[in-house]
Design a protein around this motif. Structure first.
Motif, PDB file in Angstrom:
ATOM      1  N   MET A  76     -30.828 -15.842 -17.914  1.00 16.43           N
ATOM      2  CA  MET A  76     -29.881 -15.177 -17.018  1.00 16.43           C
ATOM      3  C   MET A  76     -28.538 -15.017 -17.727  1.00 16.43           C
ATOM      4  O   MET A  76     -28.049 -15.913 -18.390  1.00 16.43           O
ATOM      5  N   GLU A  77     -27.978 -13.834 -17.569  1.00 14.33           N
ATOM      6  CA  GLU A  77     -26.774 -13.493 -18.310  1.00 14.33           C
ATOM      7  C   GLU A  77     -25.563 -13.508 -17.377  1.00 14.33           C
ATOM      8  O   GLU A  77     -25.620 -12.988 -16.270  1.00 14.33           O
ATOM      9  N   TYR A  78     -24.494 -14.095 -17.872  1.00 16.20           N
ATOM     10  CA  TYR A  78     -23.217 -14.060 -17.145  1.00 16.20           C
ATOM     11  C   TYR A  78     -22.235 -13.247 -17.967  1.00 16.20           C
ATOM     12  O   TYR A  78     -22.184 -13.384 -19.187  1.00 16.20           O
ATOM     13  N   ARG A  79     -21.452 -12.436 -17.296  1.00 13.17           N
ATOM     14  CA  ARG A  79     -20.434 -11.658 -17.996  1.00 13.17           C
ATOM     15  C   ARG A  79     -19.090 -11.787 -17.297  1.00 13.17           C
ATOM     16  O   ARG A  79     -19.016 -11.847 -16.075  1.00 13.17           O
ATOM     17  N   LYS A  80     -18.058 -11.772 -18.120  1.00 14.45           N
ATOM     18  CA  LYS A  80     -16.683 -11.829 -17.610  1.00 14.45           C
ATOM     19  C   LYS A  80     -15.837 -10.867 -18.423  1.00 14.45           C
ATOM     20  O   LYS A  80     -15.943 -10.836 -19.649  1.00 14.45           O
ATOM     21  N   LYS A  81     -15.029 -10.102 -17.756  1.00 15.28           N
ATOM     22  CA  LYS A  81     -14.067  -9.254 -18.455  1.00 15.28           C
ATOM     23  C   LYS A  81     -13.142 -10.125 -19.300  1.00 15.28           C
ATOM     24  O   LYS A  81     -12.674 -11.163 -18.846  1.00 15.28           O
ATOM     25  N   LYS A  82     -12.879  -9.693 -20.515  1.00 14.83           N
ATOM     26  CA  LYS A  82     -12.022 -10.488 -21.387  1.00 14.83           C
ATOM     27  C   LYS A  82     -10.576 -10.483 -20.918  1.00 14.83           C
ATOM     28  O   LYS A  82      -9.860 -11.452 -21.093  1.00 14.83           O
ATOM     29  N   THR A  83     -10.155  -9.373 -20.348  1.00 16.34           N
ATOM     30  CA  THR A  83      -8.758  -9.260 -19.967  1.00 16.34           C
ATOM     31  C   THR A  83      -8.604  -9.190 -18.459  1.00 16.34           C
ATOM     32  O   THR A  83      -9.346  -8.481 -17.778  1.00 16.34           O
ATOM     33  N   GLY A  84      -7.674  -9.968 -17.934  1.00 12.82           N
ATOM     34  CA  GLY A  84      -7.266  -9.827 -16.547  1.00 12.82           C
ATOM     35  C   GLY A  84      -8.189 -10.432 -15.521  1.00 12.82           C
ATOM     36  O   GLY A  84      -8.014 -10.206 -14.340  1.00 12.82           O
ATOM     37  N   SER A  85      -9.171 -11.249 -15.952  1.00 11.75           N
ATOM     38  CA  SER A  85     -10.087 -11.808 -14.963  1.00 11.75           C
ATOM     39  C   SER A  85     -10.662 -13.136 -15.426  1.00 11.75           C
ATOM     40  O   SER A  85     -10.974 -13.307 -16.598  1.00 11.75           O
ATOM     41  N   ASP A  86     -10.806 -14.077 -14.498  1.00 16.62           N
ATOM     42  CA  ASP A  86     -11.499 -15.332 -14.751  1.00 16.62           C
ATOM     43  C   ASP A  86     -12.801 -15.375 -13.974  1.00 16.62           C
ATOM     44  O   ASP A  86     -13.352 -16.438 -13.743  1.00 16.62           O
ATOM     45  N   THR A  87     -13.275 -14.216 -13.540  1.00  9.96           N
ATOM     46  CA  THR A  87     -14.446 -14.161 -12.670  1.00  9.96           C
ATOM     47  C   THR A  87     -15.697 -13.801 -13.455  1.00  9.96           C
ATOM     48  O   THR A  87     -15.746 -12.776 -14.133  1.00  9.96           O
ATOM     49  N   TRP A  88     -16.716 -14.649 -13.329  1.00  9.28           N
ATOM     50  CA  TRP A  88     -17.997 -14.400 -13.993  1.00  9.28           C
ATOM     51  C   TRP A  88     -18.941 -13.683 -13.042  1.00  9.28           C
ATOM     52  O   TRP A  88     -19.048 -14.049 -11.873  1.00  9.28           O
ATOM     53  N   HIS A  89     -19.651 -12.705 -13.582  1.00 13.65           N
ATOM     54  CA  HIS A  89     -20.648 -11.959 -12.811  1.00 13.65           C
ATOM     55  C   HIS A  89     -22.031 -12.262 -13.349  1.00 13.65           C
ATOM     56  O   HIS A  89     -22.189 -12.493 -14.541  1.00 13.65           O
ATOM     57  N   PHE A  90     -23.026 -12.246 -12.478  1.00 12.38           N
ATOM     58  CA  PHE A  90     -24.401 -12.475 -12.942  1.00 12.38           C
ATOM     59  C   PHE A  90     -25.401 -11.506 -12.333  1.00 12.38           C
ATOM     60  O   PHE A  90     -26.591 -11.602 -12.623  1.00 12.38           O
ATOM     61  N   CYS A  91     -24.933 -10.545 -11.512  1.00 12.22           N
ATOM     62  CA  CYS A  91     -25.829  -9.505 -10.968  1.00 12.22           C
ATOM     63  C   CYS A  91     -25.505  -8.185 -11.646  1.00 12.22           C
ATOM     64  O   CYS A  91     -24.364  -7.723 -11.582  1.00 12.22           O
ATOM     65  N   LYS A  92     -26.522  -7.582 -12.253  1.00 11.51           N
ATOM     66  CA  LYS A  92     -26.271  -6.315 -12.938  1.00 11.51           C
ATOM     67  C   LYS A  92     -25.932  -5.200 -11.948  1.00 11.51           C
ATOM     68  O   LYS A  92     -25.371  -4.185 -12.324  1.00 11.51           O
TER      69      LYS A  92
END
Ligand SMILES: [Zn+2]
Length: 54
Positions: free
Chosen positions: A1-17
């Motif tokens: 399962m992959e988690y992604r977070k915007k590098k700039t301006g966010s501390d929020t991780w997403h895991f739903c494509k």
């Protein structure tokens, strides 16, 4: 399962494509549960509704 977070301006991780905020450019990726930042509310709602595309 992959988690992604915007590098700039966010501390929020997403895991739903299918999250409307799923990062597609300029993001960090990890494959285990993030230990820093927050998990996206929308992704969590999708997970709870079994509507999360991983
Ligand atoms: Zn999300």
């Amino acid at each position: 399962m992959e988690y992604r977070k915007k590098k700039t301006g966010s501390d929020t991780w997403h895991f739903c494509k299918n999250c409307s905020n799923w990062p597609t450019t300029d993001y960090d990726t990890r494959y285990d549960k993030p230990t820093t930042g927050e998990l996206c509310d929308q992704c969590r709602a999708k997970e709870a509704n079994k509507n999360c595309s991983k």
